[in-house]
Design an enzyme around this catalytic site. Sequence first.
Site, PDB file in Angstrom:
ATOM      1  N   GLU A  79       0.807  -1.222   0.000  1.00 42.71           N
ATOM      2  CA  GLU A  79       0.000   0.000   0.000  1.00 42.71           C
ATOM      3  C   GLU A  79       0.837   1.268   0.000  1.00 42.71           C
ATOM      4  O   GLU A  79       0.387   2.294  -0.497  1.00 42.71           O
ATOM      5  CB  GLU A  79      -0.996  -0.012   1.156  1.00 42.71           C
ATOM      6  CG  GLU A  79      -0.394  -0.053   2.519  1.00 42.71           C
ATOM      7  CD  GLU A  79      -1.503  -0.149   3.571  1.00 42.71           C
ATOM      8  OE1 GLU A  79      -1.618  -1.228   4.165  1.00 42.71           O
ATOM      9  OE2 GLU A  79      -2.226   0.828   3.768  1.00 42.71           O
ATOM     10  N   SER A 115      -7.936   5.528   8.684  1.00 41.75           N
ATOM     11  CA  SER A 115      -8.441   5.161  10.014  1.00 41.75           C
ATOM     12  C   SER A 115      -7.336   5.418  11.025  1.00 41.75           C
ATOM     13  O   SER A 115      -7.563   5.935  12.104  1.00 41.75           O
ATOM     14  CB  SER A 115      -8.815   3.691  10.061  1.00 41.75           C
ATOM     15  OG  SER A 115      -9.496   3.309   8.915  1.00 41.75           O
ATOM     16  N   SER A 140      -0.228   6.908   8.756  1.00 41.44           N
ATOM     17  CA  SER A 140       1.133   6.484   8.407  1.00 41.44           C
ATOM     18  C   SER A 140       1.925   7.706   7.983  1.00 41.44           C
ATOM     19  O   SER A 140       1.397   8.565   7.286  1.00 41.44           O
ATOM     20  CB  SER A 140       1.113   5.500   7.235  1.00 41.44           C
ATOM     21  OG  SER A 140       0.970   4.191   7.712  1.00 41.44           O
TER      22      SER A 140
END
Lengths: 745, 447
Positions: free
Chosen positions: B215, B269, B272
């Site tokens: 991701e 949520s 990072s």
Amino acid sequence: MAECGASGSGSSGDSLDKSITLPPDEIFRNLENAKRFAIDIGGSLTKLAYYSTVQHKVAKVRSFDHSGKDTERDHEPPYEISVQEEITARLHFIKFENTYIEACLDFIKDHLVNTETKVIQATGGGAYKFKDLIEEKLRLKVDKEDVMTCLIKGCNFVLKNIPHEAFVYQKDSDPEFRFQTNHPHIFPYLLVNIGSGVSIVKVETEDRFEWVGGSSIGGGTFWGLGALLTKTKKFDELLHLASRGQHSNVDMLVRDVYGGAHQTLGLSGNLIASSFGKSATADQEFSKEDMAKSLLHMISNDIGQLACLHARLHSLDRVYFGGFFIRGHPVTMRTITYSINFFSKGEVQALFLRHEGYLGAIGAFLKGAEQDNPNQYSWGENYAGSSGLMSTSPELGPAQRARSGTFDLLEMDRLERPLVNLPLLLDPPSYVPDTVDLTDDALARKYWLTCFEEALDGVVKRAVASQPDSVDAAERAEKFRQKYWNKLQTLRQQPFAYGTLTVRSLLDTREHCLNEFNFPDPYSKVKQRENGVALRCFPGVVRSLDTLGWEERQLALVKGLLAGNVFDWGAKAVSDVLESDPYFGFEEAKRKLQDNSGIDIILGVFPFVRELLLRGTEVILACNSGPALNDVTHGESLIVAERIAGMDPVVHSALREERLLLVQTGSSSPCLDLSRLDKGLAALVRERGADLVVIEGMGRAVHTNYHAALCCESLKLAVIKNAWLAERLGGRLFSVIFKYEVPAE
Amino acid sequence: MGAGRLGAPMERHGRASATSVSSGGEQAAGGPEGRRQEPLRRRASSASVPAVGASVEGARRDRLGSYSGPTSVSRQRVESLRKKRPLFPWFGLDIGGTLVKLVYFEPKDITAEEEEEEVESLKSIRKYLTSNVAYGSTGIRDVHLELKDLTLCGRKGNLHFIRFPTHDMPAFIQMGRDKNFSSLHTVFCATGGGAYKFEQDFLTIGDLQLCKLDELDCLIKGILYIDSVGFNGRSQCYYFENPADSEKCQKLPFDLKNPYPLLLVNIGSGVSILAVYSKDNYKRVTGTSLGGGTFFGLCCLLTGCTTFEEALEMASRGDSTKVDKLVRDIYGGDYERFGLPGWAVASSFGNMMSKEKREAVSKEDLARATLITITNNIGSIARMCALNENINQVVFVGNFLRINTIAMRLLAYALDYWSKGQLKALFSEHEGYFGAVGALLELLKIP
């Protein structure tokens, strides 16, 4: 951000009976001699500090005036002992719930007789709120001090003066507390104070510190948000809820996002991906416990992360945590420690402080006492007058304890002289005085606690016998017994109560308790008698030594040193024999070691010193500053030396020419902490370029310093006078330790 | 932590997946599933590749040095090139902890011939996605984000941005089954934790093989690509001037011509934080679990709201200073000893320690305080990371910022204030879709 306590909350302790009767003497001790006050009022706890002068008896020795008299008469004591009143300084710190503040102020007002103080230093979020009350009750002007400045001053003070002040918290280990030996250089460090918000301060020197950052997510967030979420009003209850909750019901974990794949990906599925991530739904109820736990993790992790980021930015690896969020709560210490370990990958250590709750009060007090220069002295924690970590005045009886609520005490005695490191320590930061850590070693702990319990009767008897003319000696001795017994029981339950538990701390606690009840030197008369006998033997011993060849003489000298060491009333094996057989003595000790001997200082140490002097070695003879068991004190050593000089020209000229110097160690313990030695001794060691250290006796060379690494040659010698210890070390009772060490290149 | 990538092993996995993507086209044709494929359909698809697209692709290949040729193309060449280009439909999927982000490329250059040969299910998907703005009760197409006239792999078309809650993932997979997706032999490039979590469901229920992608790789790829194509002629990247002043506050375009080094803060949520030094050189600096999920989760608990929009709407009407304890509440003004301004929050929710104050706040106040708390905290961590990494431009992305001007302006202000103007907060129009875009780019093997 700044600790502001939780003023205005007023929720803590509302239900408690405010008309409580305090056990005053046990808590506000020595108030009639109180001189100066400071107060730190937090959200729920008040910390009162005062300085008092403590008058207590000390045994002073004094030479008789020998001029024109026959000094060789037998059966006359070598010197006289006079019990004198001495005044020393003590700091008292008392922590109690804000609920009691009015009752406490009333009590102080009634007992404050001697003070000339006009002001009281005040700090903490509640200082403003209670300003009028304090001024009205005590008729002292409230002087407000900056919260963070006080906190940091207090922190520096405890880090410098209280051994084993800092500890790391390790869950799942027994005990959970691992105390740190005091670092000789406490600066720089990071202090993270978690009050209602979080303040992160970098402390560089005594007076220089800088606010480097903070966070609004702190104890107030836990409390405020927790109260909203769980309808639980009290901070402690919220923590209790949290300790029973399952945060995984509320938090979105990595495994919730990744499914089972986290395992194959090498991720920890239990990591929190999103705090409260699962509560984003209308159709589910969450338990109070689970939400409280999730909140606790969220806040602890966040603070830990920020602390790590700041530590990294400033290249600091020591981070101390304080504030009401931490204050003695294992739950928060655990989560903060976890977070620090996680975010720093073990590079930063989360450190907590035993007296964290007192920092503000200590700092405020120091601010007010600046003209007295309290920082130029060394201070020592008085184990007799202080409550231990996690124990609420354990020395109070159960009934008193229930009534006194959460009163917690700390007392610190001002030491006569400043204490510093022995300059010859190889690596001061890694020096650990004590040989066995009884907090760690449960077997050894059980043995020694029992040993000290069993020896208590004898100590009480000895104390009474030492003051035959005192009418209340028996009563005081009984109080001493009770106090020390209670301390031992506390330590059985909470071995971590006063830092790392060691034989030294058990011995020191006993000395503090004896002093507390005015038994300053129960052995003074015994020592006087023994010294008298030994002095009379001295010429003979020296004569017989002088007839020996060099090698034989060295052996005899060492045996003499060791034989004298057997006369130790502290060791139970020895005191049992001595108490039961008054004629046991010199001959008995000789038989045990099958050769010439003398009584410790006079027949053991002085002949050895004399030999060194004869070969041109300069000698610094350091003795205890204060009494401990039957160990010779500096005062006694001066008289003994004077008497020996009268008999022996070698010692006489050495004293005159300052080749033999008698100094004090700064210690009043049967053991020796080489990181806390009299500044004068340290200066002399440096000045004279000492290159050999001889440490003698079980307390100083075995219980402590057995592993001490020095940067010069050293000799550690002792007789093991304890069967259990002998067995542990792989020998027999009365075996000899003779450890000569040369520092590695 | 955070919903981002969590460790090195994932990176390895991501790369491995990426490798499998490059053979994805062949696999669809000749793999185990390919054997079940009817020859007719293969031909049908191949025939649908238009000449014009191929020429563009040819030019593209040209740059890569593997092909050089004139714009005129033979059908045969198209055929061979086609193998390097996946079959329609082109999707990129990012399955996060809370939201699924789907980007869909709608070819607008379909020739009549191609249209004729287009299989029914493919056509139905295209029509369904492009003619609706909402799907079911929870799926939404962000029409305002649609990128028009984009050329991808030689095909011209529009890029659509669709999102739906992750808890509706089973319904999505079921729909894939109902629409007979597997018969299209398309490759589903997916990223985010859900790519792993739902992989098995895709396979067993939808008969679809997911190609899982890292991701963070996708995120960075997506951001760089989207920034390079702009926003229908406008700038993709922007910043706020005078963010604290509601009168003077202006959203202004920012030219990210020198993107490196860059601190990338992805607020989903969880959060990072990545330090990006070049297209291929980046590292995950840290993350925090206090993210968008925390804001919304706490708002649900505190106010009973049910949607993110509702939470934000409440927050916009609330007053957080009733909930939070400010520096001035403690010190009466600034805390000069530490240079703290009186308006700074000293304790988030600090006033809620008091019963009276708890009773005096509204749900709107609580929503606002939650938003301010989470946002300030992210700003604070981002600032510390920027300092530690010595980076001064910080790009905030992620769906937490969707329709969330309060948070963006606060981030902009906080970063500027606490860094004394050293740090700049940047934002991007397609805030939450970069991972999905990156997944699509992987499908198309666009570097």
